[in-house]
Every structure is written in C-alpha cells, then in structure tokens.
Design a protein around this motif. Structure first.
Motif, PDB file in Angstrom:
ATOM      1  N   GLY A  51     -19.915  21.363 -41.642  1.00 52.73           N
ATOM      2  CA  GLY A  51     -20.078  19.795 -41.758  1.00 52.73           C
ATOM      3  C   GLY A  51     -20.977  20.134 -43.009  1.00 52.73           C
ATOM      4  O   GLY A  51     -20.843  19.249 -44.187  1.00 52.73           O
ATOM      5  N   ILE A  52     -22.053  20.637 -43.118  1.00 52.80           N
ATOM      6  CA  ILE A  52     -23.211  21.092 -44.253  1.00 52.80           C
ATOM      7  C   ILE A  52     -22.497  21.679 -45.252  1.00 52.80           C
ATOM      8  O   ILE A  52     -22.671  21.016 -46.512  1.00 52.80           O
ATOM      9  CB  ILE A  52     -24.500  21.618 -43.529  1.00 52.80           C
ATOM     10  N   ILE A  53     -21.733  22.746 -45.107  1.00 56.53           N
ATOM     11  CA  ILE A  53     -21.123  23.278 -46.254  1.00 56.53           C
ATOM     12  C   ILE A  53     -20.205  22.564 -46.692  1.00 56.53           C
ATOM     13  O   ILE A  53     -20.042  22.419 -48.234  1.00 56.53           O
ATOM     14  CB  ILE A  53     -20.334  24.641 -45.860  1.00 56.53           C
ATOM     15  N   VAL A  54     -19.340  21.638 -46.242  1.00 54.23           N
ATOM     16  CA  VAL A  54     -18.288  20.987 -46.926  1.00 54.23           C
ATOM     17  C   VAL A  54     -18.992  19.850 -47.500  1.00 54.23           C
ATOM     18  O   VAL A  54     -18.537  19.416 -48.495  1.00 54.23           O
ATOM     19  CB  VAL A  54     -17.202  20.414 -45.962  1.00 54.23           C
ATOM     20  N   GLY A  55     -19.996  19.053 -47.059  1.00 51.59           N
ATOM     21  CA  GLY A  55     -20.596  17.950 -47.415  1.00 51.59           C
ATOM     22  C   GLY A  55     -21.160  18.383 -48.863  1.00 51.59           C
ATOM     23  O   GLY A  55     -21.267  17.688 -49.802  1.00 51.59           O
ATOM     24  N   HIS A  56     -21.967  19.636 -48.785  1.00 51.17           N
ATOM     25  CA  HIS A  56     -22.593  20.094 -50.070  1.00 51.17           C
ATOM     26  C   HIS A  56     -21.732  20.200 -51.136  1.00 51.17           C
ATOM     27  O   HIS A  56     -21.874  19.949 -52.365  1.00 51.17           O
ATOM     28  CB  HIS A  56     -23.210  21.345 -49.855  1.00 51.17           C
ATOM     29  N   LEU A 109     -42.553  11.896 -33.796  1.00 51.89           N
ATOM     30  CA  LEU A 109     -43.255  13.044 -34.006  1.00 51.89           C
ATOM     31  C   LEU A 109     -43.081  13.793 -35.299  1.00 51.89           C
ATOM     32  O   LEU A 109     -43.889  14.181 -35.844  1.00 51.89           O
ATOM     33  CB  LEU A 109     -42.856  14.005 -32.829  1.00 51.89           C
ATOM     34  N   LEU A 110     -41.842  13.627 -35.488  1.00 53.64           N
ATOM     35  CA  LEU A 110     -41.515  14.589 -36.824  1.00 53.64           C
ATOM     36  C   LEU A 110     -41.072  13.553 -37.768  1.00 53.64           C
ATOM     37  O   LEU A 110     -40.047  12.714 -37.890  1.00 53.64           O
ATOM     38  CB  LEU A 110     -40.188  15.513 -36.387  1.00 53.64           C
ATOM     39  N   ASN A 111     -41.735  13.616 -38.990  1.00 51.76           N
ATOM     40  CA  ASN A 111     -41.480  12.684 -40.109  1.00 51.76           C
ATOM     41  C   ASN A 111     -41.050  13.504 -41.253  1.00 51.76           C
ATOM     42  O   ASN A 111     -41.434  14.886 -41.574  1.00 51.76           O
ATOM     43  CB  ASN A 111     -42.874  11.992 -40.609  1.00 51.76           C
ATOM     44  N   PHE A 112     -39.778  13.149 -42.114  1.00 52.35           N
ATOM     45  CA  PHE A 112     -39.451  13.965 -42.904  1.00 52.35           C
ATOM     46  C   PHE A 112     -38.441  12.965 -43.712  1.00 52.35           C
ATOM     47  O   PHE A 112     -38.262  11.835 -43.608  1.00 52.35           O
ATOM     48  CB  PHE A 112     -38.504  15.121 -42.498  1.00 52.35           C
ATOM     49  N   GLN A 113     -38.180  13.468 -44.892  1.00 53.30           N
ATOM     50  CA  GLN A 113     -37.248  12.735 -46.010  1.00 53.30           C
ATOM     51  C   GLN A 113     -35.620  12.888 -45.640  1.00 53.30           C
ATOM     52  O   GLN A 113     -35.261  13.945 -45.033  1.00 53.30           O
ATOM     53  CB  GLN A 113     -37.559  13.163 -47.374  1.00 53.30           C
ATOM     54  N   ALA A 114     -34.892  12.048 -46.004  1.00 54.25           N
ATOM     55  CA  ALA A 114     -33.532  11.902 -45.547  1.00 54.25           C
ATOM     56  C   ALA A 114     -32.863  13.353 -45.886  1.00 54.25           C
ATOM     57  O   ALA A 114     -31.916  13.801 -45.083  1.00 54.25           O
ATOM     58  CB  ALA A 114     -32.733  11.018 -46.277  1.00 54.25           C
ATOM     59  N   PRO A 115     -33.078  14.048 -46.746  1.00 55.86           N
ATOM     60  CA  PRO A 115     -32.318  15.203 -47.279  1.00 55.86           C
ATOM     61  C   PRO A 115     -32.324  16.187 -46.024  1.00 55.86           C
ATOM     62  O   PRO A 115     -31.485  17.378 -45.906  1.00 55.86           O
ATOM     63  CB  PRO A 115     -32.899  15.861 -48.678  1.00 55.86           C
ATOM     64  N   TYR A 116     -33.379  16.021 -45.182  1.00 54.24           N
ATOM     65  CA  TYR A 116     -33.617  17.200 -44.372  1.00 54.24           C
ATOM     66  C   TYR A 116     -32.826  16.625 -42.852  1.00 54.24           C
ATOM     67  O   TYR A 116     -32.917  17.513 -42.216  1.00 54.24           O
ATOM     68  CB  TYR A 116     -35.093  17.219 -43.918  1.00 54.24           C
ATOM     69  N   LEU A 117     -32.367  15.563 -43.094  1.00 54.28           N
ATOM     70  CA  LEU A 117     -31.676  15.143 -41.666  1.00 54.28           C
ATOM     71  C   LEU A 117     -30.519  15.830 -41.322  1.00 54.28           C
ATOM     72  O   LEU A 117     -30.591  16.131 -40.113  1.00 54.28           O
ATOM     73  CB  LEU A 117     -30.970  13.698 -41.765  1.00 54.28           C
ATOM     74  N   PRO A 118     -29.688  16.427 -42.039  1.00 50.00           N
ATOM     75  CA  PRO A 118     -28.494  17.453 -41.609  1.00 50.00           C
ATOM     76  C   PRO A 118     -29.138  18.522 -40.857  1.00 50.00           C
ATOM     77  O   PRO A 118     -28.667  19.110 -39.802  1.00 50.00           O
ATOM     78  CB  PRO A 118     -27.780  17.778 -42.672  1.00 50.00           C
ATOM     79  N   TRP A 119     -30.358  19.060 -41.361  1.00 46.44           N
ATOM     80  CA  TRP A 119     -30.890  20.330 -40.902  1.00 46.44           C
ATOM     81  C   TRP A 119     -31.810  19.989 -39.423  1.00 46.44           C
ATOM     82  O   TRP A 119     -31.820  20.909 -38.671  1.00 46.44           O
ATOM     83  CB  TRP A 119     -31.908  21.067 -41.952  1.00 46.44           C
ATOM     84  N   LEU A 135     -29.845  22.017 -27.937  1.00 45.82           N
ATOM     85  CA  LEU A 135     -28.795  21.537 -26.930  1.00 45.82           C
ATOM     86  C   LEU A 135     -27.641  22.632 -26.350  1.00 45.82           C
ATOM     87  O   LEU A 135     -26.897  22.451 -25.365  1.00 45.82           O
ATOM     88  CB  LEU A 135     -27.993  20.315 -27.197  1.00 45.82           C
ATOM     89  N   GLY A 136     -27.756  23.705 -27.143  1.00 46.43           N
ATOM     90  CA  GLY A 136     -26.975  24.696 -26.765  1.00 46.43           C
ATOM     91  C   GLY A 136     -25.305  24.622 -27.336  1.00 46.43           C
ATOM     92  O   GLY A 136     -24.532  25.229 -26.944  1.00 46.43           O
ATOM     93  N   ASN A 137     -25.249  23.583 -28.416  1.00 46.24           N
ATOM     94  CA  ASN A 137     -24.010  23.316 -29.074  1.00 46.24           C
ATOM     95  C   ASN A 137     -23.604  24.529 -30.132  1.00 46.24           C
ATOM     96  O   ASN A 137     -24.608  25.234 -30.472  1.00 46.24           O
ATOM     97  CB  ASN A 137     -23.974  22.018 -29.699  1.00 46.24           C
ATOM     98  N   SER A 138     -22.361  24.582 -30.259  1.00 42.91           N
ATOM     99  CA  SER A 138     -21.954  25.517 -31.367  1.00 42.91           C
ATOM    100  C   SER A 138     -22.758  25.271 -32.801  1.00 42.91           C
ATOM    101  O   SER A 138     -22.247  24.069 -33.223  1.00 42.91           O
ATOM    102  CB  SER A 138     -20.507  25.714 -31.566  1.00 42.91           C
ATOM    103  N   ILE A 139     -23.227  26.138 -33.500  1.00 42.35           N
ATOM    104  CA  ILE A 139     -23.794  25.866 -34.812  1.00 42.35           C
ATOM    105  C   ILE A 139     -22.796  25.892 -35.947  1.00 42.35           C
ATOM    106  O   ILE A 139     -23.009  25.530 -37.079  1.00 42.35           O
ATOM    107  CB  ILE A 139     -25.254  26.518 -35.111  1.00 42.35           C
TER     108      ILE A 139
END
Length: 236
Positions: free
Chosen positions: A172-177, A143-153, A162-166
């Motif tokens: 992970g995103i901050i450290v990865g960046h 259903l959802l098409n996107f390019q790889a840089p959007y995968l973390p988001w 899912l109700g997990n802690s954001i």
C-alpha cells in the motif's frame, strides 16, 4: 430518515466502495458466498475467466472482528476525506486513482502470496491523504505525536506489533507513493509532465453529475479535518 440522509450524504465512490466491503463481509458471514469464491487467484482469473475476483479481492477484509472494523473505519475515513478534499468535484480522477492503484497491486500480487488486497488499498488511501496534508498534527493513544506523513509508518508498526503481514502494508505504501509521485511531484519538476490522465469516458460518466451536486452543496470542505483512528481512538 436521518440515517438515510446521512448515508446519501456520503460521497458516491466512498459510499459505493465501503458499502460493497460491508455487504461482502456480511454475505460471507451468512454463508451466501465463501472466501474461496472471492480471493485473488491468477489461474482461476486468466484460465477460467473468473474476472469478478479482480474486484472481490479488494472487498473482503476477513471475518467480522477487529481487523475488519479497523480496515473499514480507515477506508471510510480517508476515502471520504480524499473525495471531499483534494478530489472534490473530481470523481472521475478519484475513481481513476482506485483503478491505477488496484492495477499495480494486482501486478505485484502475481509475485507475492497475497490473496486479499483490501488492506493494501486502505494503506494507499492513507498514504495519499497524509502526503497531501503534511502539516496536520496527529496523536495516537495520547502518547505519540507526529505529523500526517508519518501516519502510514505508524500503521505499519502497529500491524507489525499485531503480527500481521507487513507485505500488505508495504504494498500500500509503495503504490501510494508511486501515485503521489506521478500525480503531485513529477509534473511540477523541471521538464516534468502529467503522466496519469483520466480517460474521457470516466469524466463523461461522473464529473458532470458531480459538478451539479457540488454547486448545490453548502457543506464545508472537510478534506483537512483529522479523522478518528483505529478502534475509535481520536487522532488529533
């Protein structure tokens, strides 16, 4: 045995880390150890010198279930794609990325209530891979098409649903960046220079053996292949 050959074909750092995560979860499930002996606790680490917690807090995703398989699958896929892709022949640099990212996460965990950091490390791996493969097209549930840089988001939004802690995903995103900026962006800017330098003893320990293996390795570089996603769904 075919399984043994396939297992030994996994790059060493990916093999070591994912195997450790799997064995840790099995050990907790069989009650050889408890999660209370593994989680990140600054007081126990720095006052009672339970230093193993600095490592074990990255190796446990919770009990066997959807969250465990989700994280293990993503860790294996993106860790392997990085190690066989942009870090091919650079095992020391790859391990240093783990050390750098893990150190930043531990510092951040001192200020937030997070006791297991494995999921954040997974997101960091996904982030670095996605930024180094910006033109890869991906598909989620057809259903959802996107390019790889959007995968973390996309994974961030999925965790939110899912109700997990954001906080874990954001960490992970901050450290990865931070790693991506210091390693791939800043050195190429005008006046920039290389900040992250892998210690020589890591090169001495890993790279000579790694180069010898790569010289005999005739497998194609799969660093840009698109992996499978959560729950076995195909990301294209």
């Amino acid at each position: 045995m075919a399984f043994q050959q396939d297992y030994l074909a996994i790059p060493p750092i990916t093999r070591a880390y994912t195997t450790t995560c799997l064995l840790t979860t099995i050990a907790v499930q069989l009650e050889f150890v408890t999660a209370y002996q593994l989680y990140f606790n600054p007081e126990l680490i720095f006052k009672k010198f339970q230093l193993w917690r600095l490592i074990t807090c990255f190796c446990f995703y919770g009990g066997i279930g959807f969250n465990f398989f989700f994280n293990l699958l993503f860790t294996y896929r993106y860790c392997r794609h990085l190690e066989e892709g942009s870090f091919r022949g650079r095992a020391a640099d790859f391990l240093y990325m783990f050390i750098f990212g893990g150190t930043l996460m531990i510092i951040m965990a001192l200020f937030v209530n997070i006791v297991f950091l494995g999921s954040a490390l997974t997101i960091m791996l996904v982030y670095v891979w996605s930024r180094r493969n910006p033109f890869v097209r991906m598909n989620f549930f057809g259903l959802l098409n996107f390019q790889a840089p959007y995968l973390p988001w996309v994974l961030f939004a999925f965790s939110l649903l899912l109700g997990n802690s954001i906080i874990v995903d954001l960490m992970g995103i901050i450290v990865g960046h931070i790693y991506y900026f210091l390693e791939d962006i800043f050195p190429r800017e005008q006046g920039g220079f290389k900040i992250l330098r892998t210690p020589r003893f890591l090169h001495w320990l890993f790279d000579e053996t790694r180069r010898q293996r790569d010289e005999n390795d005739t497998r194609p570089n799969v660093g840009n292949e698109v992996p499978f996603g959560a729950g076995g769904f195909h990301w294209q």
